[in-house]
Design an enzyme around this catalytic site. Sequence first.
Site, PDB file in Angstrom:
ATOM      1  N   ASP A  49       0.833  -1.211   0.000  1.00 22.69           N
ATOM      2  CA  ASP A  49       0.000   0.000   0.000  1.00 22.69           C
ATOM      3  C   ASP A  49       0.867   1.260   0.000  1.00 22.69           C
ATOM      4  OD1 ASP A  49       0.891  -0.175   2.616  1.00 22.69           O
ATOM      5  OD2 ASP A  49      -1.094  -0.158   3.526  1.00 22.69           O
ATOM      6  N   SER A  50       2.184   1.069   0.090  1.00 24.03           N
ATOM      7  CA  SER A  50       3.112   2.181  -0.099  1.00 24.03           C
ATOM      8  C   SER A  50       2.976   2.782  -1.491  1.00 24.03           C
ATOM      9  CB  SER A  50       4.556   1.709   0.121  1.00 24.03           C
ATOM     10  OG  SER A  50       4.826   0.525  -0.622  1.00 24.03           O
ATOM     11  N   ASP A  88      -0.952  -6.148  -0.234  1.00 28.38           N
ATOM     12  CA  ASP A  88      -1.410  -5.552   1.017  1.00 28.38           C
ATOM     13  C   ASP A  88      -2.926  -5.390   1.040  1.00 28.38           C
ATOM     14  OD1 ASP A  88       0.747  -5.183   2.708  1.00 28.38           O
ATOM     15  OD2 ASP A  88       1.268  -3.212   1.909  1.00 28.38           O
ATOM     16  N   LYS A 118      -1.178  -9.486   2.784  1.00 24.61           N
ATOM     17  CA  LYS A 118      -0.490  -9.032   3.997  1.00 24.61           C
ATOM     18  C   LYS A 118      -1.387  -8.069   4.754  1.00 24.61           C
ATOM     19  CE  LYS A 118       3.014  -6.027   3.957  1.00 24.61           C
ATOM     20  NZ  LYS A 118       2.521  -4.968   4.895  1.00 24.61           N
ATOM     21  N   GLU A 120      -1.627  -5.735   8.646  1.00 29.26           N
ATOM     22  CA  GLU A 120      -0.875  -5.195   9.771  1.00 29.26           C
ATOM     23  C   GLU A 120      -1.559  -5.564  11.083  1.00 29.26           C
ATOM     24  OE1 GLU A 120      -0.225  -1.013   9.305  1.00 29.26           O
ATOM     25  OE2 GLU A 120       0.761  -1.227   7.354  1.00 29.26           O
ATOM     26  N   GLU A 186       9.058  -4.510  11.164  1.00 23.48           N
ATOM     27  CA  GLU A 186       9.462  -3.195  10.659  1.00 23.48           C
ATOM     28  C   GLU A 186       9.966  -2.291  11.758  1.00 23.48           C
ATOM     29  OE1 GLU A 186       8.036   0.598   7.899  1.00 23.48           O
ATOM     30  OE2 GLU A 186       6.779  -1.208   8.010  1.00 23.48           O
TER      31      GLU A 186
END
Length: 278
Positions: A49-50, A88, A118, A120, A186
Site C-alpha cells: 500500500d506504499s 497488502d 499481507k 498489519e 518493521e
Amino acid sequence: MRTEQPSPPLTIPAVASRKGRTPLVCLTAYTTPVARIVDRHCDIVLVGDSVGMVLHGLPSTLPVSVDMMVLHGQAVRRGLKRALMVVDLPFGSYEQSPQQAFDTAARIMAETGCAAVKLEGGIPMAETIAFLSARGIPVMAHVGLTPQSVHRFGGYGVRGQDEEAESVARDAAAATRAGAFAVVLEKIPAPLARSITDTVPVPTIGIGASENCDGQILVVDDILGTMPELSLRFVKRYATIGAETDEAVAAYADDVRRRRFPAEEHAFGTGASQDGDR
C-alpha cells in the site's frame, strides 16, 4: 543442446522452508516493467500500500483503496513468472471483522492472481488471521512499526524499544500461532529482531530490523533513488535514477527549445515506411 529450464513459481511451503536458511529476498513492485525486473532476482514481490505514497503522491498509506491495490496487483501479476506475489490489504478494508477481511482478501486474490495477502497487526488481528488461513487465504503478518497506525504512533519512529519490546514479541507470536506463514518486522531494534526470529517458527522478513531476520524487504523506489529527497537510515541506495531522470528531462527540454530535437533522423519523408515504429 540443452536449454536451461525456467525456475518454477515459488510457493508458500517453499517460502516457509527457508526459515533459518538462505535469506529471502523481497521487494515491492507496482508496475509491470518493474515486476519483470525484480522477478528475476527476488523470492517475494509485495504490491504494498506504499504505492499510494510512492506513485500517487499521497501523504500516507491511509487513503489507499482496494480498487487501487487491485489495479496495481493486476499490473504486477503480468510481469511475474517465478516470485511469490503478496498484496497488502489497505486500511479500513479488513479491521472491522474477519468476514470483512475475507471478503476483501478473496476479491484481491481473485482479481489479481496473488498467492497471499499481507495485513498489519498482531494480537488484535489474530482471530482474523486464523479465519483467513482456515479458509485457504495465506496471510503474511506485519508487526512493529505498522504504517497504517501512524496517527496512533505519532509518526514513523522505531517501535519495540524498552518496555514495548515484549508487546511487539507477543504480536509476532500471536500472528504466527494464528497461521501467518511469515511475519514482517518493521523498524525494531536488532536484539528484538533476533529474539523474535529465534522464537517464531515462520520466516521473519525485516525492514529496518537489522540482518537478524530470515529475509529482507525494501520499497523498490527507495533502493533506486527515484525520490532523492527521501533519506531513510535503514535503506541502502543502489542507484540514483531520480537524479539521472532529472538530467535526462532537462537535456530533452533544452534540445526542444533550441530546436535540436527532433533532428532529421527522427523525422519521416514522403512515402517512408512506418513498420516497426511505435
